[in-house]
Write an enzyme that holds these catalytic residues in place. Structure first.
Site, PDB file in Angstrom:
ATOM      1  CG  ASP A   1      32.007  42.015  40.999  1.00  0.00           C
ATOM      2  OD1 ASP A   1      31.335  42.955  41.441  1.00  0.00           O
ATOM      3  OD2 ASP A   1      32.244  41.000  41.684  1.00  0.00           O
TER       4      ASP A   1
ATOM      5  CE  LYS B   1      28.502  41.277  39.887  1.00  0.00           C
ATOM      6  NZ  LYS B   1      28.621  42.660  40.360  1.00  0.00           N
TER       7      LYS B   1
HETATM    8  P1  NDP Z   1      38.960  43.374  43.349  1.00  0.00           P
HETATM    9  O1  NDP Z   1      39.145  42.058  42.720  1.00  0.00           O
HETATM   10  O2  NDP Z   1      39.619  44.567  42.764  1.00  0.00           O
HETATM   11  O3  NDP Z   1      39.367  43.318  44.882  1.00  0.00           O
HETATM   12  C1  NDP Z   1      38.766  42.433  45.752  1.00  0.00           C
HETATM   13  C2  NDP Z   1      39.434  42.542  47.114  1.00  0.00           C
HETATM   14  O4  NDP Z   1      38.718  41.746  48.048  1.00  0.00           O
HETATM   15  C3  NDP Z   1      40.847  42.014  47.104  1.00  0.00           C
HETATM   16  O5  NDP Z   1      41.579  42.702  48.075  1.00  0.00           O
HETATM   17  C4  NDP Z   1      40.658  40.561  47.482  1.00  0.00           C
HETATM   18  O6  NDP Z   1      41.788  39.956  48.043  1.00  0.00           O
HETATM   19  C5  NDP Z   1      39.546  40.659  48.494  1.00  0.00           C
HETATM   20  N1  NDP Z   1      38.747  39.425  48.461  1.00  0.00           N
HETATM   21  C6  NDP Z   1      38.096  38.895  47.416  1.00  0.00           C
HETATM   22  N2  NDP Z   1      37.506  37.746  47.743  1.00  0.00           N
HETATM   23  C7  NDP Z   1      37.806  37.545  49.019  1.00  0.00           C
HETATM   24  C8  NDP Z   1      37.472  36.527  49.937  1.00  0.00           C
HETATM   25  N3  NDP Z   1      36.701  35.484  49.579  1.00  0.00           N
HETATM   26  N4  NDP Z   1      37.933  36.670  51.211  1.00  0.00           N
HETATM   27  C9  NDP Z   1      38.682  37.747  51.569  1.00  0.00           C
HETATM   28  N5  NDP Z   1      39.043  38.732  50.727  1.00  0.00           N
HETATM   29  C10 NDP Z   1      38.592  38.630  49.486  1.00  0.00           C
HETATM   30  O7  NDP Z   1      37.381  43.591  43.416  1.00  0.00           O
HETATM   31  P2  NDP Z   1      36.554  44.932  43.631  1.00  0.00           P
HETATM   32  O8  NDP Z   1      37.303  45.858  44.510  1.00  0.00           O
HETATM   33  O9  NDP Z   1      36.115  45.387  42.315  1.00  0.00           O
HETATM   34  O10 NDP Z   1      35.268  44.382  44.391  1.00  0.00           O
HETATM   35  C11 NDP Z   1      35.171  44.332  45.817  1.00  0.00           C
HETATM   36  C12 NDP Z   1      33.712  44.251  46.220  1.00  0.00           C
HETATM   37  O11 NDP Z   1      33.018  45.397  45.737  1.00  0.00           O
HETATM   38  C13 NDP Z   1      32.943  43.052  45.662  1.00  0.00           C
HETATM   39  O12 NDP Z   1      31.938  42.686  46.591  1.00  0.00           O
HETATM   40  C14 NDP Z   1      32.262  43.625  44.427  1.00  0.00           C
HETATM   41  O13 NDP Z   1      31.121  42.879  44.054  1.00  0.00           O
HETATM   42  C15 NDP Z   1      31.907  45.008  44.942  1.00  0.00           C
HETATM   43  N6  NDP Z   1      31.665  46.052  43.955  1.00  0.00           N
HETATM   44  C16 NDP Z   1      32.565  46.324  42.969  1.00  0.00           C
HETATM   45  C17 NDP Z   1      32.318  47.351  42.080  1.00  0.00           C
HETATM   46  C18 NDP Z   1      33.302  47.753  41.042  1.00  0.00           C
HETATM   47  O14 NDP Z   1      33.034  48.719  40.340  1.00  0.00           O
HETATM   48  N7  NDP Z   1      34.426  47.082  40.899  1.00  0.00           N
HETATM   49  C19 NDP Z   1      31.063  48.117  42.133  1.00  0.00           C
HETATM   50  C20 NDP Z   1      30.232  47.800  43.256  1.00  0.00           C
HETATM   51  C21 NDP Z   1      30.529  46.790  44.105  1.00  0.00           C
HETATM   52  P3  NDP Z   1      42.731  39.035  47.100  1.00  0.00           P
HETATM   53  O15 NDP Z   1      43.382  39.970  46.157  1.00  0.00           O
HETATM   54  O16 NDP Z   1      43.652  38.354  48.038  1.00  0.00           O
HETATM   55  O17 NDP Z   1      41.784  38.080  46.424  1.00  0.00           O
HETATM   56  O1  2IT Z   2      28.521  45.403  41.686  1.00  0.00           O
HETATM   57  C1  2IT Z   2      28.583  46.307  40.837  1.00  0.00           C
HETATM   58  O2  2IT Z   2      27.793  47.258  40.835  1.00  0.00           O
HETATM   59  C2  2IT Z   2      29.650  46.245  39.840  1.00  0.00           C
HETATM   60  N1  2IT Z   2      30.479  45.332  39.899  1.00  0.00           N
HETATM   61  C3  2IT Z   2      29.727  47.268  38.755  1.00  0.00           C
HETATM   62  C4  2IT Z   2      28.777  46.929  37.639  1.00  0.00           C
HETATM   63  C5  2IT Z   2      28.892  47.796  36.416  1.00  0.00           C
HETATM   64  O3  2IT Z   2      28.164  47.485  35.458  1.00  0.00           O
HETATM   65  O4  2IT Z   2      29.655  48.757  36.399  1.00  0.00           O
END
Ligand code: NDP
Ligand code: 2IT
Length: 444
Positions: A166, A126
């Site tokens: 992420d 990461k």
């Molecule tokens: P985005 O940046 O697209 O969205 C994040 C969302 O979570 C936004 O709505 C954001 O609000 C909110 N958020 C972020 N930080 C905080 C906080 N500290 N308190 C409250 N709300 C918060 O990220 P993703 O959707 O990609 O990721 C979301 C989660 O999923 C994370 O935990 C990530 O590690 C996990 N994840 C992502 C993957 C991917 O493929 N993208 C794969 C697997 C897991 P705001 O816009 O106001 O910041």
């Molecule tokens: O938490 C996760 O699994 C991710 N943010 C996606 C990682 C990736 O390599 O697609």
């Protein structure tokens, strides 16, 4: 003292002030107790758990860039290459002001087991930065990404380490990072995933984490004699994972009534309007107040509160530790059936235990959100063979992978005497393959 306890104490002592890393390690080591106890002397002699909880490499670097006022800004950059026993390092880059080494280590550690569960050949890593893309111009984001990659490119490569998105890192950021990698190395290779479709990205990667989550939830419910159709679902977050979780839940016949961002949350009893949510969040990069102002059925509330809404299935899709034990009590009090994590470690340790004690179907993120990295690995395959697969082909593979993950964590939980405990099942199933590969490769 049991070997798992010795190793946990060592991790806490050697990694001070990294509570999220301690939390992730604690959950995994607790789950591994039944496996380790079967062969404790052997694992202790091999120092397998010390090796597993110590990253292969932790890279930290300065990221200097110039903002739109001509001011030089300095951020911290990180890449933690945690474990490459089963494949090249793989995992996202988080851009958020709260990022520090402990956060990146917790995420990298989780990624080892998640990637193993996909059955695809990818190790755990990461990275990220405390840079906040919010409110920055495109030029500022590009300047940051170019500076970040100028350092990072020394440590990555299509067969070495393949970062992705992420929190805060979406298609725009991956594009800028890719452009700079190519400029520095002169190599057109699959060094990042989540790329644009015009330069080697995979169809269905954008949707993969959210869709994958729902494929797993549907299989979980099916195995317990029910389904998503006509269920009420609550989702937190409104980013990449949340949006496509909402979309797929609706396609499967559920009614999704909430979403949130870091300033507030929306309750929309008529069901979230995904097209409007995408327009507000993906295109206009605005706050949820904009969604609420354009949608008559929606109520907007400042602060947090998604988990106070009565629901059948709760899907935390925002960030770590966003669902605490008070939230868990409300969910249980309101008759929740399942809690499945779209984010990484969104449920606190105490809340997880509370949900499990109350027989709520609980699936940890390393299993339920693995669809994103799984399709990233499929993007790597497509880049290697210089071909692109259709949306349907990738989506079918994603669905098969998620169904397979559910059954492998269910089987592992049963095999070790903890039927229905998917935390134990996911950690054990993820661990066994990595441990086998580590042992086969000798002391490294
Ligand atoms: P985005 O940046 O697209 O969205 C994040 C969302 O979570 C936004 O709505 C954001 O609000 C909110 N958020 C972020 N930080 C905080 C906080 N500290 N308190 C409250 N709300 C918060 O990220 P993703 O959707 O990609 O990721 C979301 C989660 O999923 C994370 O935990 C990530 O590690 C996990 N994840 C992502 C993957 C991917 O493929 N993208 C794969 C697997 C897991 P705001 O816009 O106001 O910041
Ligand atoms: O938490 C996760 O699994 C991710 N943010 C996606 C990682 C990736 O390599 O697609």
């Amino acid at each position: 003292m049991a070997y798992v306890d010795e190793v946990y104490d060592r991790v806490v002592k050697q990694n001070p002030v990294q509570p999220e890393f301690h939390q992730a390690v604690k959950e995994v080591l607790e789950s591994l107790r039944p496996v380790i106890e079967r062969n404790e002397d052997h694992y202790r002699k091999e120092a397998l758990l010390e090796r597993l909880t110590t990253p292969d490499r932790q890279i930290m670097f300065r990221v200097s860039w110039v903002d739109d006022h001509g001011q030089v800004q300095v951020n911290n950059g990180y890449r933690v290459q945690f474990n490459d026993a089963i494949g090249p390092y793989k995992g996202g880059l988080r851009l958020h002001p709260t990022v520090n080494l402990g956060i990146i280590k917790f995420l990298g550690f989780e990624q080892i087991f998640k990637n193993s569960l996909t059955t695809l050949p990818i190790g755990g890593a990461k990275g990220g930065s405390d840079f906040d893309p919010k409110g920055k111009s495109d030029r500022e984001v590009m300047a940051f990404c170019q500076s970040f990659m100028t350092e990072l490119h020394k440590y990555i490569g299509a067969d070495i380490d393949v970062p992705a998105g992420d929190i805060g890192t979406g298609g725009r950021e991956i594009g800028y990072l890719y452009g700079q990698y190519k400029r520095l190395t002169n190599r057109y290779e699959g060094v990042l995933t989540g790329k644009g479709l015009s330069f080697g990205g995979s169809l269905a990667r954008t949707e993969a984490t959210g869709y994958g989550l729902l494929y797993l939830v549907e299989e979980l419910l099916k195995d317990h004699g029910t389904h998503l159709k006509n269920k009420t679902v609550t989702v937190s977050g409104s980013g990449n994972v949340a949006i496509y979780a909402i979309e797929k839940a609706q396609q499967l016949g559920a009614k999704v009534v909430t979403c949130s961002d870091s300033t507030g949350w929306v309750y929309d009893p008529a069901g979230i309007d995904v097209a409007l949510l995408k327009e507000v969040k993906e295109n206009r990069r605005q706050r949820l107040t904009e969604y609420a102002s354009q949608r008559e059925s929606a109520e907007y509330h400042e602060g947090r509160g998604v988990w106070s809404i009565k629901t059948d299935v709760a899907l935390p899709c925002a960030t770590q530790n966003e669902l605490n034990v008070e939230d868990a009590k409300q969910l249980v009090g309101n008759g929740v059936l399942a809690v499945c994590e779209g984010a990484n470690m969104p449920t606190t340790y105490e809340a997880t235990n509370y949900l499990k004690e109350h027989d709520i179907l609980f699936v940890p993120g390393k299993a339920s959100n693995a669809g994103g990295v799984a399709v990233s690995a499929l993007e790597m395959s497509q880049n290697s063979e210089r071909l692109s697969w259709s949306f349907a082909e990738v989506d079918t593979k994603l669905k098969d992978i998620m169904i397979n993950i559910y059954h492998s964590i269910d089987d592992a939980a049963k095999e070790y005497g903890h039927e229905g405990d998917y935390v134990i099942g996911a950690n054990i199933a993820g661990f066994l393959k990595v441990a086998d590969a580590m042992e086969a490769q000798g002391i490294v």
